[in-house]
Design a protein around this motif. Structure first.
Motif, PDB file in Angstrom:
ATOM      1  N   VAL A  48       9.639  -1.725   3.555  1.00 41.08           N
ATOM      2  CA  VAL A  48      10.117  -0.630   2.695  1.00 41.08           C
ATOM      3  C   VAL A  48      10.961   0.322   3.529  1.00 41.08           C
ATOM      4  N   GLU A  49      11.823   1.064   2.799  1.00 39.66           N
ATOM      5  CA  GLU A  49      12.537   2.152   3.469  1.00 39.66           C
ATOM      6  C   GLU A  49      12.734   3.292   2.490  1.00 39.66           C
ATOM      7  N   ASN A  50      12.902   4.505   3.025  1.00 35.82           N
ATOM      8  CA  ASN A  50      13.162   5.660   2.180  1.00 35.82           C
ATOM      9  C   ASN A  50      14.557   5.525   1.603  1.00 35.82           C
ATOM     10  N   ASN A  65       3.672   3.207  -4.088  1.00 33.98           N
ATOM     11  CA  ASN A  65       2.761   4.293  -3.783  1.00 33.98           C
ATOM     12  C   ASN A  65       1.847   3.723  -2.706  1.00 33.98           C
ATOM     13  N   GLY A  66       1.879   4.332  -1.505  1.00 40.97           N
ATOM     14  CA  GLY A  66       1.094   3.741  -0.418  1.00 40.97           C
ATOM     15  C   GLY A  66       0.205   4.766   0.248  1.00 40.97           C
ATOM     16  N   ASP A 120       1.055   4.648  11.979  1.00 42.73           N
ATOM     17  CA  ASP A 120       2.496   4.816  12.098  1.00 42.73           C
ATOM     18  C   ASP A 120       3.258   3.761  11.277  1.00 42.73           C
ATOM     19  N   MET A 121       3.982   4.201  10.289  1.00 48.09           N
ATOM     20  CA  MET A 121       4.884   3.352   9.475  1.00 48.09           C
ATOM     21  C   MET A 121       4.174   2.349   8.559  1.00 48.09           C
ATOM     22  N   LEU A 122       2.850   2.278   8.596  1.00 52.03           N
ATOM     23  CA  LEU A 122       2.140   1.262   7.814  1.00 52.03           C
ATOM     24  C   LEU A 122       1.337   1.902   6.675  1.00 52.03           C
ATOM     25  N   TYR A 123       1.415   1.304   5.479  1.00 48.43           N
ATOM     26  CA  TYR A 123       0.726   1.823   4.295  1.00 48.43           C
ATOM     27  C   TYR A 123      -0.077   0.700   3.649  1.00 48.43           C
ATOM     28  N   LEU A 124      -1.188   1.099   3.020  1.00 43.65           N
ATOM     29  CA  LEU A 124      -1.893   0.168   2.151  1.00 43.65           C
ATOM     30  C   LEU A 124      -1.286   0.359   0.763  1.00 43.65           C
ATOM     31  N   THR A 183       9.699   7.779  -2.622  1.00 50.28           N
ATOM     32  CA  THR A 183      11.072   7.269  -2.499  1.00 50.28           C
ATOM     33  C   THR A 183      11.093   6.058  -1.564  1.00 50.28           C
ATOM     34  N   LEU A 184       9.920   5.471  -1.347  1.00 54.84           N
ATOM     35  CA  LEU A 184       9.858   4.281  -0.482  1.00 54.84           C
ATOM     36  C   LEU A 184      10.118   3.029  -1.323  1.00 54.84           C
TER      37      LEU A 184
END
Ligand code: UTP
Length: 288
Positions: A158-160, A173-174, A179-183, A199-200
């Protein structure tokens, strides 16, 4: 089991690039002298992939021809003793064995990925969209595979994206993990900016566990009447963890006219034999 297979969907109609895409795949548009899909295949190779499936459609023969041997051309170059060009041409067809699967109708990205099920079997696999180029020392797909190797779960890059572009992406929605990682908690295809959870946006790189196929099979047509990969991911995340990763690198959406121009300029500026002339020309143009 690590990720050794990749699917490159390249069967879309490319309506943003009409009329040229009437008879030519947008994945074959040249970034100076190398087609976009060559960069995508190289990213897969540099990420450790050794088995590539390209999903093609009508008027996509040029892709198969590009990666195939070209005996007449090779004979001609050999006769002319043009060994540099001969090596270059031969290198392209020896890059890797590529398999082609036809998507009979462009029913959407989710459907395109589903076409690869028989070839992928029970293995984890990467998906690289055939019109997105990402530049970085560590290839974006490699970054995703490293995360897969840690968690053994699907992960999407993903990116903004700017607010005015939110309605063109699958927006996530994460829950931030590190750092930089989302569930991944949710993902919505092309939401209005006021309904978007962030906005990801999901760009064209993924690693999936094979369970994604069962979810895609159950996915009804969504936005635009297409079977959306986003909807399949949304269903997958209800039965297993899915991660989203803000990848490192510069991405070019070459299926978009401005993204395509940016890619050509940046790739030309990287080439020793072009950069000085291009800079001089751009200065001249900006002074007009
Ligand atoms: P896009 O979302 O850019 O769609 O697809 P598109 O239809 O090709 O292009 P526009 O929006 O009409 O200009 C992203 C990637 O998924 C592939 C495309 O070829 C592209 O590489 N794709 C899309 C398929 O393989 N099949 C489809 O049914 C749709």
């Amino acid at each position: 089991m690590t990720v050794k297979k990749a699917v490159i969907p390249a069967a879309g109609l490319g309506t943003r690039f009409l009329p040229v895409t009437k008879s030519m795949p947008k994945e074959m548009l040249p970034i100076i002298d190398v087609p976009v899909i060559h960069h995508v295949v190289q990213e897969a190779l540099a990420s450790g992939i050794d088995d590539i499936i390209i999903i093609t459609g009508r008027s996509k023969r040029a892709i198969e021809d590009y990666f195939d041997d070209s005996p007449e051309l090779e004979m001609h170059l050999a006769k002319k003793h043009n060994s540099d060009l001969l090596d270059m041409v031969r290198e392209i067809s020896s890059l890797i064995d590529i398999h082609y699967i036809r998507q009979k109708e462009p029913l959407g990205l989710g459907d395109a990925v589903l076409r690869a099920e028989k070839h992928i079997c029970d293995d984890p696999f990467a998906v690289l969209l055939g019109d997105d180029i990402i530049k970085n020392n560590t290839p974006c797909t490699r970054q995703l595979i490293d995360i897969y190797n840690r968690y053994r779960c699907s992960v999407l890059a993903v990116e903004n994206v700017p607010e005015e572009m939110v309605s063109s992406y699958g927006i996530i929605n994460g829950r931030p993990l590190e750092d930089m990682l989302y569930l991944l908690e949710d993902i919505v295809e092309k939401p209005k900016v006021e309904d978007a959870p962030s906005t990801l946006g999901a760009i064209g790189r993924y690693v999936f566990t094979p369970e994604i196929f069962d979810h895609l099979k159950r996915t009804p047509r969504g936005v635009g009447g297409e079977i959306q990969l986003t909807d399949g991911i949304r269903s997958l995340k209800n039965s297993q963890n899915v991660y989203a990763y803000e990848f490192r690198g510069r991405r070019y959406d070459t299926g978009d006219r401005m993204g395509y121009i940016e890619a050509i300029i940046d790739f030309a500026l990287d080439q020793d034999e072009l950069q000085d002339d291009l800079r001089a020309y751009m200065r001249q143009v900006l002074e007009r």
